[in-house]
Design a protein around this motif. Structure first.
Motif, PDB file in Angstrom:
ATOM      1  N   ASP A  78      47.613  34.429  37.211  1.00 23.00           N
ATOM      2  CA  ASP A  78      46.869  35.660  36.958  1.00 23.00           C
ATOM      3  C   ASP A  78      47.343  36.783  37.883  1.00 23.00           C
ATOM      4  OD1 ASP A  78      45.218  34.765  34.855  1.00 23.00           O
ATOM      5  OD2 ASP A  78      43.976  33.680  36.287  1.00 23.00           O
ATOM      6  N   ARG A  81      50.770  38.039  36.786  1.00 25.62           N
ATOM      7  CA  ARG A  81      50.793  38.905  35.604  1.00 25.62           C
ATOM      8  C   ARG A  81      50.359  40.323  35.916  1.00 25.62           C
ATOM      9  NH1 ARG A  81      47.606  34.568  32.576  1.00 25.62           N
ATOM     10  NH2 ARG A  81      49.176  32.932  32.539  1.00 25.62           N
ATOM     11  N   ARG A  82      49.560  40.495  36.980  1.00 24.16           N
ATOM     12  CA  ARG A  82      49.160  41.863  37.329  1.00 24.16           C
ATOM     13  C   ARG A  82      50.344  42.654  37.855  1.00 24.16           C
ATOM     14  NH1 ARG A  82      43.364  39.998  39.997  1.00 24.16           N
ATOM     15  NH2 ARG A  82      42.853  38.779  38.152  1.00 24.16           N
ATOM     16  N   PHE A  94      41.612  46.954  23.671  1.00 28.81           N
ATOM     17  CA  PHE A  94      40.240  46.471  23.646  1.00 28.81           C
ATOM     18  C   PHE A  94      39.403  47.459  22.834  1.00 28.81           C
ATOM     19  CE2 PHE A  94      41.459  44.983  28.134  1.00 28.81           C
ATOM     20  CZ  PHE A  94      42.157  43.906  27.612  1.00 28.81           C
ATOM     21  N   THR A 105      42.749  48.922  32.973  1.00 31.15           N
ATOM     22  CA  THR A 105      42.469  47.488  33.092  1.00 31.15           C
ATOM     23  C   THR A 105      43.031  46.874  34.381  1.00 31.15           C
ATOM     24  OG1 THR A 105      42.523  47.306  30.693  1.00 31.15           O
ATOM     25  CG2 THR A 105      42.677  45.264  31.943  1.00 31.15           C
ATOM     26  N   VAL A 106      44.335  47.028  34.607  1.00 26.46           N
ATOM     27  CA  VAL A 106      44.927  46.383  35.778  1.00 26.46           C
ATOM     28  C   VAL A 106      44.505  47.079  37.084  1.00 26.46           C
ATOM     29  CG1 VAL A 106      47.055  45.628  36.881  1.00 26.46           C
ATOM     30  CG2 VAL A 106      46.829  45.496  34.406  1.00 26.46           C
ATOM     31  N   ARG A 108      41.784  48.445  37.759  1.00 31.45           N
ATOM     32  CA  ARG A 108      40.426  48.002  38.061  1.00 31.45           C
ATOM     33  C   ARG A 108      40.427  46.619  38.678  1.00 31.45           C
ATOM     34  NH1 ARG A 108      36.741  48.321  32.933  1.00 31.45           N
ATOM     35  NH2 ARG A 108      35.271  46.994  34.032  1.00 31.45           N
ATOM     36  N   MET A 109      41.270  45.739  38.128  1.00 27.78           N
ATOM     37  CA  MET A 109      41.325  44.388  38.683  1.00 27.78           C
ATOM     38  C   MET A 109      41.871  44.419  40.105  1.00 27.78           C
ATOM     39  SD  MET A 109      42.479  41.739  35.748  1.00 27.78           S
ATOM     40  CE  MET A 109      43.692  42.753  34.946  1.00 27.78           C
ATOM     41  N   ARG A 155      49.135  51.357  29.054  1.00 25.37           N
ATOM     42  CA  ARG A 155      48.289  50.357  29.698  1.00 25.37           C
ATOM     43  C   ARG A 155      49.135  49.355  30.481  1.00 25.37           C
ATOM     44  NH1 ARG A 155      44.381  46.481  26.203  1.00 25.37           N
ATOM     45  NH2 ARG A 155      46.405  45.785  25.435  1.00 25.37           N
TER      46      ARG A 155
ATOM     47  N   VAL B 178      43.915  40.607  21.133  1.00 24.99           N
ATOM     48  CA  VAL B 178      43.158  41.295  22.186  1.00 24.99           C
ATOM     49  C   VAL B 178      43.035  40.376  23.406  1.00 24.99           C
ATOM     50  CG1 VAL B 178      40.886  42.176  22.784  1.00 24.99           C
ATOM     51  CG2 VAL B 178      41.898  42.779  20.604  1.00 24.99           C
ATOM     52  N   ARG B 183      44.865  38.450  28.802  1.00 24.73           N
ATOM     53  CA  ARG B 183      45.461  37.403  29.640  1.00 24.73           C
ATOM     54  C   ARG B 183      46.814  37.863  30.172  1.00 24.73           C
ATOM     55  NH1 ARG B 183      43.617  33.866  32.154  1.00 24.73           N
ATOM     56  NH2 ARG B 183      44.794  32.032  31.557  1.00 24.73           N
ATOM     57  N   GLY B 184      47.573  38.535  29.315  1.00 24.09           N
ATOM     58  CA  GLY B 184      48.911  38.986  29.697  1.00 24.09           C
ATOM     59  C   GLY B 184      48.894  40.009  30.816  1.00 24.09           C
ATOM     60  N   MET B 185      47.776  40.716  30.969  1.00 25.44           N
ATOM     61  CA  MET B 185      47.677  41.682  32.067  1.00 25.44           C
ATOM     62  C   MET B 185      47.103  41.052  33.325  1.00 25.44           C
ATOM     63  SD  MET B 185      46.570  45.261  30.358  1.00 25.44           S
ATOM     64  CE  MET B 185      45.388  44.561  29.253  1.00 25.44           C
ATOM     65  N   GLY B 186      46.826  39.754  33.260  1.00 24.28           N
ATOM     66  CA  GLY B 186      46.352  39.073  34.457  1.00 24.28           C
ATOM     67  C   GLY B 186      44.851  38.979  34.572  1.00 24.28           C
ATOM     68  N   MET B 187      44.129  39.171  33.445  1.00 22.53           N
ATOM     69  CA  MET B 187      42.694  38.927  33.487  1.00 22.53           C
ATOM     70  C   MET B 187      42.485  37.420  33.505  1.00 22.53           C
ATOM     71  SD  MET B 187      41.377  41.725  30.685  1.00 22.53           S
ATOM     72  CE  MET B 187      39.654  41.755  31.128  1.00 22.53           C
ATOM     73  N   THR B 188      41.555  36.964  34.373  1.00 22.70           N
ATOM     74  CA  THR B 188      41.263  35.533  34.404  1.00 22.70           C
ATOM     75  C   THR B 188      40.513  35.167  33.127  1.00 22.70           C
ATOM     76  OG1 THR B 188      39.180  35.968  35.496  1.00 22.70           O
ATOM     77  CG2 THR B 188      41.077  35.545  36.905  1.00 22.70           C
ATOM     78  N   LEU B 191      37.097  36.641  33.242  1.00 25.78           N
ATOM     79  CA  LEU B 191      37.070  38.087  32.972  1.00 25.78           C
ATOM     80  C   LEU B 191      37.235  38.359  31.482  1.00 25.78           C
ATOM     81  CD1 LEU B 191      39.096  40.190  35.565  1.00 25.78           C
ATOM     82  CD2 LEU B 191      36.704  40.410  34.890  1.00 25.78           C
ATOM     83  N   ARG B 195      34.294  40.355  29.879  1.00 28.67           N
ATOM     84  CA  ARG B 195      34.594  41.764  29.610  1.00 28.67           C
ATOM     85  C   ARG B 195      35.056  42.005  28.175  1.00 28.67           C
ATOM     86  NH1 ARG B 195      37.826  44.271  34.054  1.00 28.67           N
ATOM     87  NH2 ARG B 195      36.500  44.171  35.899  1.00 28.67           N
ATOM     88  N   ILE B 196      35.575  40.964  27.521  1.00 27.34           N
ATOM     89  CA  ILE B 196      36.138  41.198  26.188  1.00 27.34           C
ATOM     90  C   ILE B 196      35.432  40.368  25.126  1.00 27.34           C
ATOM     91  CG2 ILE B 196      38.226  41.079  24.800  1.00 27.34           C
ATOM     92  CD1 ILE B 196      39.780  41.550  27.359  1.00 27.34           C
TER      93      ILE B 196
END
Ligand SMILES: Nc1ncnc2c1ncn2[C@@H]1O[C@H](COP(=O)(O)OP(=O)(O)O)[C@@H](O)[C@H]1O
Ligand SMILES: [Mg+2]
Lengths: 387, 277
Positions: A78, A81-82, A94, A105-106, A108-109, A155, B178, B183-188, B191, B195-196
């Motif tokens: 995770d 990927r950020r 979204f 999105t990123v 914020r994380m 994004r 979506v 996931r590809g942006m690193g959301m666990t 999350l 969030r989604i």
């Protein structure tokens, strides 16, 4: 462009659960810093799998993956990927979040503060060619396909990652919008200099977008990896040749500028010289056409032997007018297009002031093509000798 | 919203002159109904009207001359009002418990690790609803004693299915791309869920909760069978005494409670639905 490997795949393998044939087999590949490397190949050859191995959306079953010489097969996926931008064909915005929230999105994380996130979102909307005032608070369903894809790219750029992975990002967009997005993206990349792995099944898109292209066959095996020029000039085998398809020679002309040609002499007279002088100049050369230029050496008219014999010496309305003038930065492809349309079958090249610097003829193109082919072949022979 | 009508294009003049006067496209009745959400705002009026009619009916009953049992059954302070509160309490608490149980269960059953057992759990929940309600009540009454709590738990089992199924369907219908993008942006995984997936599933889950609520209000009428009280008591005495007035007052009160909660559900669906979808 430094040639240090930003991303290195070392004998990476992926065997999906319950399958006997691996989707990716012993793939080794270096992606240089700041380049766009395109993975192109027929559908189902493992392009997406390869791409998703890099950000560990898929876990490799063998081999190592390095980013900046750091083995990332063991870090937290995770967090990894950020650091990597990811764009997919379906975009996946979204739907319940505004455009600005999507882009944030990123950041914020990564727990950026609010003001910085808002500023970043506006900056990225600008980069994507969307007015923040208008689009910031819209929802994805209020965007066209092209706009949505721009937001998708914005994004992915959210926290300014050094690496971008793009899986057929323009695949679902109509041809005209796609062309525009490709051009915009190339302009953006010239500024941002990200390291990009770009997947497509469209060889023309690969040729257009790629600094280098990896043509992949079954099981993601690299059939040829090189610059688009060299692949077009010298497809290493039948598979690559078939995949490039017809017209590779013509496509190759896009990659060479007229400045690279050595243009020989061409029969010319100034407009204050007599037709007789023109006939002499024409006879001395072995050409069919002669160019009349003005005092500043700017090409005016094309004349044939017959035109000169009937000429009054004023050269007004005699022969045919020079309509098209190309510059040294134009490509051989541009000159081919003009040649096919011009009566003389050749094309004037001029400098900044419009003064004639040379005339391109079909023979020049033929020579240039042969030279590219020979160079590419020699390059591959050298590679073999060194191996 | 109103500019949909005013900005609508008219047929051009040339077309109009050939084919007679231009035809102004009319918004269909049902389209307008939906657009203005008239149903949502007319429903309370309907419910109030029903309350008014019942009130007048009740006032005009000649209770002074009625038999003693009827007079006693129709007492507002000691019978009808407390029963109505019990009714709402049973249905409401049962629904809350259903949500507390079914939503997390639905979430777990749609996670990759448990996805395979999903169909079996749904089958079990299905059988809860397939059993005769009466039998279910008696079973719970026998096991937990004849009281309101037992009745409530029976209704929980009965109304579990719609919320469970809608939670699973709501989560499953979230666009895969979506989730992939998140996931590809690193959301666990967590999350992505909070969030989604959950926000996008809210409308479907709420629809299930609304069904469960209405189901429970209907079922609460049977709570009296195992000593759970509620408005079923009045309806049953109406039948037993053969007194239509008692029967009618009890039944209409149930209808009022059901309509009110269904309306609250509709309002919740309208305002809890995330913007943008
Ligand atoms: N999750 C999966 N499980 C099993 N096989 C898969 C999975 N994803 C892809 N494959 C198989 O792996 C091969 C490569 O797929 P993919 O990487 O998507 O190809 P491409 O992107 O080049 O079209 C295909 O044969 C595909 O059927
Ligand atoms: Mg693919």
């Amino acid at each position: 462009m430094s040639s240090e490997a930003k991303i290195r795949l070392d004998r990476v393998e992926k065997k999906y659960h319950g399958t006997s044939v691996p989707a990716v087999e012993e793939l080794s590949l270096d992606v240089h810093e700041g380049e766009i490397l395109v993975l192109v190949g027929p559908s189902g050859c493992g392009k997406s799998t390869t791409l998703r191995l890099i950000n560990r959306m898929i876990e490799p079953t063998g081999g190592k993956i390095y980013l900046d010489d750091e083995d990332v097969t063991t870090v937290d996926p995770d967090k990894l990927r950020r650091r990597i931008g990811y764009v997919i064909q379906q975009i996946g915005l979204f739907p319940h979040q505004t455009i600005a929230q999507n882009i944030a999105t990123v950041p914020r994380m990564l727990k950026w503060d609010k003001a910085r996130i808002a500023a970043r979102a506006d900056e990225l909307l600008h980069l994507a060619g969307l007015d923040p005032e208008i689009y910031r608070d819209r929802y994805p369903k209020e965007l066209s396909g092209g706009q949505a894809q721009r937001v998708g790219v914005a994004r992915a750029l959210g926290a300014d990652p050094e690496i971008m992975l793009m899986d057929e990002p323009f695949g679902a967009i109509d041809p005209i919008t796609r062309e525009r997005l490709q051009n915009e993206f190339l302009r953006l990349q010239a500024e941002l200099k990200k390291t990009i792995v770009f997947v497509t099944h469209d060889i023309d898109e690969a040729i257009k977008m790629g600094d280098r292209i990896a043509i992949l066959g079954e099981r993601s095996v690299i059939r040829q990896l090189d610059t688009p020029e060299r692949i077009l000039a010298f497809p290493v085998d039948q598979f690559v040749d078939d995949f490039i398809g017809a017209g590779s020679t013509i496509k190759g002309l896009n990659f060479e500028q007229l400045s690279g040609l050595r243009l020989g002499g061409y029969p010319t007279i100034r407009s204050d010289q007599s037709p007789q002088a023109g006939l002499e100049a024409l006879n001395e050369s072995n050409k069919t056409w002669l160019l009349v230029v003005d005092e500043q050496n700017r090409p005016m008219r094309w004349m044939r032997e017959g035109d000169l014999q009937q000429s009054t010496g004023s050269y007004q309305d005699e022969g045919s007018e020079v309509r098209i003038r190309l510059n040294a930065e134009d490509t051989l492809f541009d000159s081919l297009e003009q040649m096919l349309q011009s009566e003389s079958g050749s094309c004037c090249v001029v400098d900044r002031h419009g003064a004639l610097t040379g005339v391109v003829e079909m023979a020049h193109l033929r020579r240039a093509i042969r030279r590219a082919q020979v160079e590419a072949r020699r390059h591959y022979e050298d590679l073999e000798d060194n191996a | 919203m109103t500019d949909q009508i005013t900005h609508r294009e008219m047929p051009t003049g040339t077309e109009g002159s050939e084919a007679g006067p231009p035809v102004v496209p009319r918004e269909g009745f049902f389209a307008m109904w939906r657009r203005l959400q008239l149903g949502l705002w007319l429903a309370p009026l309907g419910i109030l009207a029903l309350v008014g009619v019942l009130y007048m009916y009740y006032q005009n009953l000649d209770l002074a001359n009625a038999v003693r049992q009827t007079r006693s059954a129709l007492q507002w302070e000691t019978k009808l009002w407390p029963q109505m509160l019990q009714h709402v309490q049973i249905a409401f608490v049962a629904t809350v418990v259903v949500v507390i149980v079914a939503v997390p269960l639905g979430i777990i059953l749609t996670r990759p690790a448990f996805r395979r057992v999903g169909p079996y759990v749904v089958a079990v929940a299905n059988s809860g609803q397939a059993l005769p309600a009466y039998g279910l009540l008696v079973l719970f009454g026998a096991a937990m004693g004849m009281n309101r709590t037992a009745a409530m738990w029976a209704f929980v089992v009965y109304a579990l299915l719609p919320v469970l199924r809608n939670t699973m369907v709501g989560l499953d219908q979230v666009d895969r791309s979506v989730i992939e993008a998140g996931r590809g942006m690193g959301m666990t995984r967590m999350l992505v869920l909070t969030r989604i997936e959950l926000p996008l599933a809210v409308p479907v889950i709420l629809a299930g909760v609304r069904v469960a609520m209405v189901l429970n209000i209907g079922m609460a009428t049977l709570a009296f069978l195992i000593g759970g009280g509620a408005l079923g008591v009045t309806i049953y005495s109406g039948i037993e005494l053969n007194q239509n007035s008692v029967l009618i007052v009890g039944a209409v009160l149930v209808a009022i409670v059901a309509l009110t909660f269904d309306w609250l559900g509709a309002v919740a669906e309208r305002y809890l639905r995330p913007r943008g979808i």
